[in-house]
Design an enzyme around this catalytic site. Sequence first.
Site, PDB file in Angstrom:
ATOM      1  N   LYS A  13       0.838  -1.207   0.000  1.00 26.70           N
ATOM      2  CA  LYS A  13       0.000   0.000   0.000  1.00 26.70           C
ATOM      3  C   LYS A  13       0.874   1.258   0.000  1.00 26.70           C
ATOM      4  O   LYS A  13       0.620   2.181  -0.761  1.00 26.70           O
ATOM      5  CB  LYS A  13      -0.907   0.045   1.245  1.00 26.70           C
ATOM      6  CG  LYS A  13      -1.961  -1.024   1.324  1.00 26.70           C
ATOM      7  CD  LYS A  13      -2.926  -0.762   2.470  1.00 26.70           C
ATOM      8  CE  LYS A  13      -2.289  -0.739   3.840  1.00 26.70           C
ATOM      9  NZ  LYS A  13      -1.764  -2.020   4.312  1.00 26.70           N
ATOM     10  N   ARG A  87      -9.228   1.485   8.670  1.00 27.73           N
ATOM     11  CA  ARG A  87      -8.917   0.075   8.879  1.00 27.73           C
ATOM     12  C   ARG A  87     -10.051  -0.647   9.597  1.00 27.73           C
ATOM     13  O   ARG A  87     -10.043  -1.871   9.665  1.00 27.73           O
ATOM     14  CB  ARG A  87      -7.666  -0.049   9.749  1.00 27.73           C
ATOM     15  CG  ARG A  87      -6.361  -0.229   9.000  1.00 27.73           C
ATOM     16  CD  ARG A  87      -5.259  -0.195  10.025  1.00 27.73           C
ATOM     17  NE  ARG A  87      -4.063  -0.870   9.702  1.00 27.73           N
ATOM     18  CZ  ARG A  87      -2.972  -0.308   9.190  1.00 27.73           C
ATOM     19  NH1 ARG A  87      -2.981   0.951   8.842  1.00 27.73           N
ATOM     20  NH2 ARG A  87      -1.865  -1.006   9.034  1.00 27.73           N
ATOM     21  N   ARG A 172      -0.576  -8.769  13.227  1.00 28.60           N
ATOM     22  CA  ARG A 172      -1.149  -7.699  12.388  1.00 28.60           C
ATOM     23  C   ARG A 172      -2.034  -8.289  11.292  1.00 28.60           C
ATOM     24  O   ARG A 172      -3.056  -7.703  10.937  1.00 28.60           O
ATOM     25  CB  ARG A 172      -0.030  -6.848  11.783  1.00 28.60           C
ATOM     26  CG  ARG A 172       0.643  -5.968  12.831  1.00 28.60           C
ATOM     27  CD  ARG A 172       1.987  -5.443  12.376  1.00 28.60           C
ATOM     28  NE  ARG A 172       1.917  -4.584  11.227  1.00 28.60           N
ATOM     29  CZ  ARG A 172       2.939  -4.360  10.400  1.00 28.60           C
ATOM     30  NH1 ARG A 172       4.090  -4.960  10.590  1.00 28.60           N
ATOM     31  NH2 ARG A 172       2.785  -3.548   9.385  1.00 28.60           N
TER      32      ARG A 172
HETATM   33  P1  AMP Z   1       1.153   0.730   8.654  1.00 26.06           P
HETATM   34  O1  AMP Z   1       2.386   1.534   8.406  1.00 26.06           O
HETATM   35  O2  AMP Z   1      -0.009   1.209   7.852  1.00 26.06           O
HETATM   36  O3  AMP Z   1       1.403  -0.748   8.513  1.00 26.06           O
HETATM   37  O4  AMP Z   1       0.738   0.964  10.191  1.00 26.06           O
HETATM   38  C1  AMP Z   1       1.625   0.622  11.240  1.00 26.06           C
HETATM   39  C2  AMP Z   1       0.872   0.565  12.544  1.00 26.06           C
HETATM   40  O5  AMP Z   1       0.311   1.854  12.842  1.00 26.06           O
HETATM   41  C3  AMP Z   1      -0.297  -0.395  12.585  1.00 26.06           C
HETATM   42  O6  AMP Z   1       0.087  -1.743  12.869  1.00 26.06           O
HETATM   43  C4  AMP Z   1      -1.131   0.211  13.721  1.00 26.06           C
HETATM   44  O7  AMP Z   1      -0.552  -0.067  14.986  1.00 26.06           O
HETATM   45  C5  AMP Z   1      -0.957   1.712  13.471  1.00 26.06           C
HETATM   46  N1  AMP Z   1      -1.987   2.232  12.540  1.00 26.06           N
HETATM   47  C6  AMP Z   1      -1.797   2.760  11.318  1.00 26.06           C
HETATM   48  N2  AMP Z   1      -2.959   3.122  10.751  1.00 26.06           N
HETATM   49  C7  AMP Z   1      -3.922   2.788  11.645  1.00 26.06           C
HETATM   50  C8  AMP Z   1      -5.329   2.882  11.635  1.00 26.06           C
HETATM   51  N3  AMP Z   1      -6.016   3.366  10.585  1.00 26.06           N
HETATM   52  N4  AMP Z   1      -5.995   2.452  12.736  1.00 26.06           N
HETATM   53  C9  AMP Z   1      -5.349   1.962  13.801  1.00 26.06           C
HETATM   54  N5  AMP Z   1      -4.021   1.822  13.870  1.00 26.06           N
HETATM   55  C10 AMP Z   1      -3.300   2.232  12.799  1.00 26.06           C
END
Ligand code: AMP
Length: 221
Positions: A13, A87, A172
């Site tokens: 993404k 999410r 995750r």
């Molecule tokens: P990502 O870089 O999108 O994989 O996000 C890394 C981490 O940030 C996730 O595993 C969550 O802990 C937190 N996070 C990012 N976006 C969200 C979201 N929309 N809702 C909740 N937690 C988020």
Amino acid sequence: MRLILLGPPGSGKGTQAKRLSERLGLEHIGTGDILRDAISRGTPVGLKAHPYVRDGLLVPDDVVNEVVAERFRADRPERFVMDGYPRTLAQAVSFDQVLRQEFLDLSAVVLLLVDDEEIVRRVVNRWSCPKLGCKATYHTLEKPPKAAGVCDLCGTKLIQREDDKPETVRARLQVYHRNIVQLLPYYRARGLVREVCGEGDIETIYRKILQVLNVQEGPPC
Ligand code: AMP
């Protein structure tokens, strides 16, 4: 163009959002990046979010919703690609409210499909550039940086995300599967979802995304 990118962690993404934003002139809004930046700066949002991010859990909806609402209040991006938000169903409902207030409609929701085992293989070998404007990612086997441990683009020392450990990646993925079964029907009911196979090289996946969006790249004349 106003897009949401959905897909499991490590499905590309971030990479595709960066490419879409650079080539189509969209604002790239990545909640993971915003939260990691807040954590590294020790802001109140960062302090709240850190234990969740570290353990691969979702940050509470109200915290993330406020981060996004604030971003839209501050500079009302008209053309954007959302990377990692919403999410959960509650986040999707909150995001709709924000968009409605700003008189903005979604163009499409792109779902990147990648097998769980492929995700684990990708993510445990992933190294990222922590610099906020850069966010380049590398793979130790398939896309190593030219100089070990250093970003090709900006020279910053690369880091391995603390939530990219195999056991955290599996957690995750579980969280992802639990939530996507609610999120997808919500957007499908509005005819917004476009599915794209997220396996293969980055440019091919990018081309497939353009195809499902019916977008021709390049200046109109
Ligand atoms: P990502 O870089 O999108 O994989 O996000 C890394 C981490 O940030 C996730 O595993 C969550 O802990 C937190 N996070 C990012 N976006 C969200 C979201 N929309 N809702 C909740 N937690 C988020």
